[in-house]
Design an enzyme around this catalytic site. Structure first.
Site, PDB file in Angstrom:
ATOM      1  N   SER A 198     -27.365  -1.593 -65.695  1.00 50.59           N
ATOM      2  CA  SER A 198     -28.529  -0.987 -65.041  1.00 50.59           C
ATOM      3  C   SER A 198     -29.754  -1.891 -65.034  1.00 50.59           C
ATOM      4  O   SER A 198     -30.669  -1.658 -64.249  1.00 50.59           O
ATOM      5  CB  SER A 198     -28.876   0.344 -65.719  1.00 50.59           C
TER       6      SER A 198
ATOM      7  N   ASP B  67     -35.852   1.910 -71.527  1.00 50.42           N
ATOM      8  CA  ASP B  67     -34.522   1.686 -70.953  1.00 50.42           C
ATOM      9  C   ASP B  67     -34.633   0.919 -69.629  1.00 50.42           C
ATOM     10  O   ASP B  67     -35.697   0.838 -69.014  1.00 50.42           O
ATOM     11  CB  ASP B  67     -33.836   3.039 -70.746  1.00 50.42           C
TER      12      ASP B  67
ATOM     13  N   GLU C 268     -36.178   8.466 -62.012  1.00 57.32           N
ATOM     14  CA  GLU C 268     -34.781   8.221 -62.379  1.00 57.32           C
ATOM     15  C   GLU C 268     -34.118   9.413 -63.073  1.00 57.32           C
ATOM     16  O   GLU C 268     -34.630   9.915 -64.072  1.00 57.32           O
ATOM     17  CB  GLU C 268     -34.701   7.020 -63.343  1.00 57.32           C
TER      18      GLU C 268
ATOM     19  N   ASP D 291     -25.697   8.880 -65.552  1.00 54.55           N
ATOM     20  CA  ASP D 291     -24.976   7.746 -66.125  1.00 54.55           C
ATOM     21  C   ASP D 291     -24.639   7.959 -67.602  1.00 54.55           C
ATOM     22  O   ASP D 291     -23.490   7.773 -68.015  1.00 54.55           O
ATOM     23  CB  ASP D 291     -25.845   6.496 -65.979  1.00 54.55           C
TER      24      ASP D 291
END
Lengths: 658, 658
Positions: free
Chosen positions: B221, B281, B434, B439
């Site tokens: 990612s 992240d 997001e 995921d």
């Protein structure tokens, strides 16, 4: 009667819960109307109506009594008043039919061998049509005041024809995931940028279509072909009919498909059918057959040859071009006493049994090409591992010789266009071309062969566009490339096959898998001294056996072993039957012997993978291309093609199609 | 010197074969240029250049001697003559750097602990830019006459701004397959026709983007966020840099991302970052950080707070709105001595620690919202299985209390729009939102939780469109919904969980799976007396625990057990470590105990699933929507957004960005 009403309401829940098996798909109540609630119609499209009233004798829906023999059926266009169907369509009231059937409510009932019995009364109204666009209510009244209402929608489509020709490519079972993998294998990239493009990647319009069935969320290729060709979703294994509960596979309620409507509206229009499958298989069959059982192969071939014999239906003189495999269904056999080669020949078709004859056939005459028994050998076997073509005893004349001069999808499709263009240059044509073994090889987990077929489809699409351009037909041709359903396939990394081969136990072998940055780059585009080569060009891999292969898989499978290497010795058989067949399938001990074992996630009776849920891609270019963007139902492919060909007939002779 | 040339040519093959490991991604030769061959640039986009010359000491590429310390580097716009880079960019020639590194050529070398050593000379040119669209050649000359040529392409984009605002939704790991499954679970259908639509299904434009890395075909990612935000594909784990071979994670060659370019070109434009992940992240970090190691969390938070300290770079005053989780990276700790809550607060941010504070925060001031430690609890836990929220000790102040007033993606996104609209109603904004745990929950094979997140994203998209409409901003806002990569997920049928629970051995349990017509209809939309209910509406399932569940899976997995039932007791842990960690992961004996075991297909060191290759969907509406149809590279998302915002700057101050 109130009791019955509550029972019927309760049934909606209990029937819905009966998931693995259903009393009758599309009929959660005890009164059934086909076409069912929410059906869509092309204005003027012929269809049959089937009504059933069920009286379950035992099981969770059990009721006292017999099925109603005096049910009523009315039709209303919203805003008007109800009229009995016979009057509405100006046809004679059909005769009452009676039968019964049994089903299992769930797996426990099946294990205990406790079927539920249902008595049925039924009627069928044959070959009617609705011409006026709008919302209709079809109401079945039974057991006094029980009602099953089907809301029907006749679509309001422009009637002006915008495309002269339609070419519909069906990549059977093809998903976006597979296209991505095929691109990786066949196209070179530098630092994340592909140096060449797939033909599919050049299409201006992309859409997604939903492939689910009418009565289950996973479809087969019969049901989904029906949706694409007719605008009606139906049940697994059905071709251009809704499935009633009678035993007869030919009395189910039919509806016209696009080949029939196109030929009826434009008697001088051409129709072509091309497939790498046996020609009685579902995807080609969907352009001719009408049956609840796709396994009725003789019906399929006879429908190509002469249309429907048992019912008055659209006049259909067969396709101009019919090219594919499956010779066994054309030869005389116990199931089929007729020699179809002779019959087609007598009807004016040239019959080609090999690639040379295909190419040499005159373009101004009708053409039947049947190139071998079974399905066409895969692209990989025909082009790379040609040793696998010998000792197949598959010559299409049934002589037991090998078929050694085979065409591919591209040969067949380009020839079909030549014939259709020559014969119907003025009135246009509809051509369906199917890459069937994307699906068939995916079923047997033979990913290399499946992706080879996908690349052959892509090459065929590219060549078709060039051909249409050279014929001056490109501007007038709507080209669609889509699939009929998916398989749950994807790639998650690479495998060092040398390392895997060198490890001794299954857990160590798994360490040969590299993912994320360790997936590295595709080695299929890099030729090497020890590699088999087909082409250094952009459309196919330079080699199929690199040291670093794709770590690929599907989401549901039988017991099998994986070493992630090309099956150079021939198409794969991942699982084989136990000695006692009741015990189901186990890993094929001869397959992928250097790999590790993966236990299955499907019922042990499954020897191969199954279809999946995913929406599949739609690529479109040409007149009406703008209709194919975004997300929609599979049936919209039919309605968009019909709109583009101007097939809507809003002014009929009264209500009926007679 | 000819000998060297042949060695280098041979390397192209041998290095390419070194797949699981690479000497240096993007550098198959012994001379490395970053940005590498085939790089694309926005006109005026700042970037660094890194040059390396390698001298392998041992291994298959071994050569005698030391790395060239006198290499040359020139730039040419096609058609002009070569100029040294320092002259071209009007900057001082950078100093020579030296280091070495080791790598393994393959798994055998790793097992034998035989690394290859490489000595390196290197230079870096910092913060330059190319303004004139066209083709450039960047040439590194080393070892006398060896050459590595990088072809660079500065895109010729219209400079007129067409969109005031851009809202980019990233469904992390979201594929078409998952959208199809989520639709089936949450939307009712009758006879194959959905009665309601997903927000995504209503978008006018659909595209596919290819997600592969620069140097591997599976991305993470960080790498993929970089591609979407900057137009540069890089290496797994890298954020807005190409990865050089030095140890320092902060000296790699950088390039500007869209937030930086947008803020530089429109100093009064707004930037918002929203995520359900911890804010350090990769997907949120990609809008601020520049590092080869996404694990440098303190760098990420400091980049939000103050931009880059170590290098002269784009002036960046941080986002207007920053909402998500991961409180541990804002609190003081050993790794990070700074209290970021205080620092952000001193810089004028309101700091919100719960949903109430989020809603009450004034819209005209900057806003930092950090709602818990770790990732945000999933939609399923926050809305259906709320008992899983207790005893988490996850309050964002680090007090060890439970976070009991959590917002969801929708709350955060709508608030972000309120703030951005209030503060930047004239100059517009860029917002990234997001859905991270599509995921994260797919990784742990928790399909229900993953699809719950996807449905929350869909609901958020729907609400965002309504919000923008009510603010009068919809017409001026480009909305994009896409993913950064896939997981190999699909659905192949249904499971009778009662039947599976009642069977005693693994092979019998598999017979609970129904496929094709036995898949039946979705039971998630049907409420029942024993069911947990969230909503009878159209956007979420009516129940998550029907008797007939989805037969779902991914294509690659660790050892695990499946009973195909919702994990009502909390997020799933499919595999656990062996006592001796060297032996890797085995099935978690506490997970899905009524199911059957499936042995893994990934290295035994993997405790969860991994990303997959598939192209992912792109949904677009608003100004410039037509740019997003068809199939393209992930970097094109950046270039299309940049074009739509008019970010190309074709008239720079000479060649350099200084």
């Amino acid at each position: 009667m109130r009791g019955l009403s509550i029972l019927a309401a309760a049934c909606t829940l209990s029937c819905a819960a009966a998931q693995t098996f259903q009393r009758l798909g599309g009929c959660p109540d005890l009164g059934c109307v086909f076409p069912p609630d929410q059906a869509d119609f092309l204005p003027g499209q012929f269809f049959d109506i089937r009504l059933e009233v069920h009286s379950p004798v035992n099981g969770s829906e059990a009721r006292v009594g017999v099925p109603d023999s005096d049910f009523k059926f009315t039709i209303t266009k919203k805003g008007s008043h109800s009229i009995s169907a016979a009057k509405y369509f100006k046809i004679k009231e059909p005769e009452l039919e009676r039968w019964n059937f049994t089903w299992y409510e769930d797996l426990f009932a099946q294990d205990a061998n406790q079927p539920s019995l249902v008595n049925v009364t039924a009627k069928a109204y044959r070959r009617v049509a609705l011409y006026e666009p709008g919302e209709y209510e079809a109401t079945l009244t039974y057991y006094g005041h029980e009602k099953t209402v089907a809301n029907w929608h006749v679509r309001d489509l422009p009637t002006k024809r915008r495309a002269k020709n339609v070419v519909l490519f069906v990549g059977d079972g093809m998903t976006t995931n597979m296209i991505t993998a095929a691109r990786l294998m066949a196209h070179r990239s530098i630092n994340g940028k592909y140096m060449t493009k797939m033909a599919l990647d050049k299409f201006p319009i992309l859409g997604h279509q939903m492939t689910h069935s009418m009565d289950s969320f996973i479809t087969d290729s019969a049901n989904s072909a029906t949706a694409l060709y007719s605008g009606h979703k139906t049940t697994v294994n059905a071709l251009n009919v809704y499935v009633d509960s009678s035993e007869d596979p030919f009395d189910d309620p039919k509806f016209e498909n696009i080949a029939e409507v196109f030929r009826r509206r434009y008697p001088d229009g051409g129709v072509g059918i091309v497939s790498t499958a046996f020609l009685a298989d579902a995807t080609p069959a969907g352009l001719a057959a009408h049956t609840s059982d796709r396994g009725e192969y003789d019906h399929v071939i006879s429908a190509y040859y002469e249309g429907l014999k048992d019912y008055k239906w659209t006049k259909w003189n067969g396709p101009d071009v019919l090219l594919g495999a499956g010779a066994e269904n054309f030869l005389t056999s116990e199931d089929s006493p007729r020699d179809y080669y002779n019959l087609f020949s007598e009807k004016g078709y040239n019959v080609a049994w090999n690639n040379t004859a295909l190419h040499n056939a005159p373009n101004d005459e009708k053409l039947l090409g049947v190139f071998q028994t079974s399905n066409l050998e895969t692209w990989l076997d025909r082009n790379v591992y040609q040793g696998n073509l010998v000792n197949q005893s598959n010559y299409p004349d049934g002589s037991g010789r090998d078929a050694d001069d085979l065409p591919g999808l591209k040969d067949m499709t380009l020839k079909a266009i030549d014939v259709l263009h020559e014969r119907h240059g003025d009135d246009g044509f509809f051509l369906m071309s199917e890459a069937a073994s994307i699906d068939k090889q995916m079923h047997t987990l033979d990913y290399d062969r499946s992706l080879g077929e996908l690349l052959e489809l892509d090459d065929t699409v590219r060549a078709t566009i060039e051909k249409l351009k050279s014929l001056g037909e490109l501007e007038d041709t709507l080209i669609i490339v889509t699939a009929d359903h998916g398989h749950g396939f994807d790639v998650t990394g690479s495998v060092d096959t040398d390392y895997m081969d060198a490890q001794e136990d299954d857990r160590s072998k798994r360490n040969a898998v590299g993912y994320y940055h360790n997936s590295g780059l595709s080695q299929y585009t890099v030729g090497g001294p020890k590699s088999l080569r087909y082409s250094e060009g952009v459309h196919f891999p330079a080699r199929w056996d690199p040291r670093y292969t794709l770590h690929a898989g599907v989401v549901a499978f039988p017991d099998h072993r994986e070493n992630y290497q090309v099956h150079s010795e021939g198409p794969r058989t991942p699982a084989i039957a136990a000695k006692d067949k009741k015990n189901g399938y186990y890993v094929n001990y001869k397959d992928a012997v250097t790999g590790f074992l993966i236990n299955g996630t499907l019922p042990v009776s499954a020897d191969q993978g199954v279809h999946s849920l995913t929406d599949v891609p739609v690529f479109a270019q040409g007149p009406c291309q703008e209709l194919f963007g975004g997300v929609y139902n599979s049936i919209d492919i039919f309605f968009n093609m019909a709109e583009c060909l101007g097939l809507a007939e809003t002014k009929g002779k009264g209500h009926s199609g007679h």
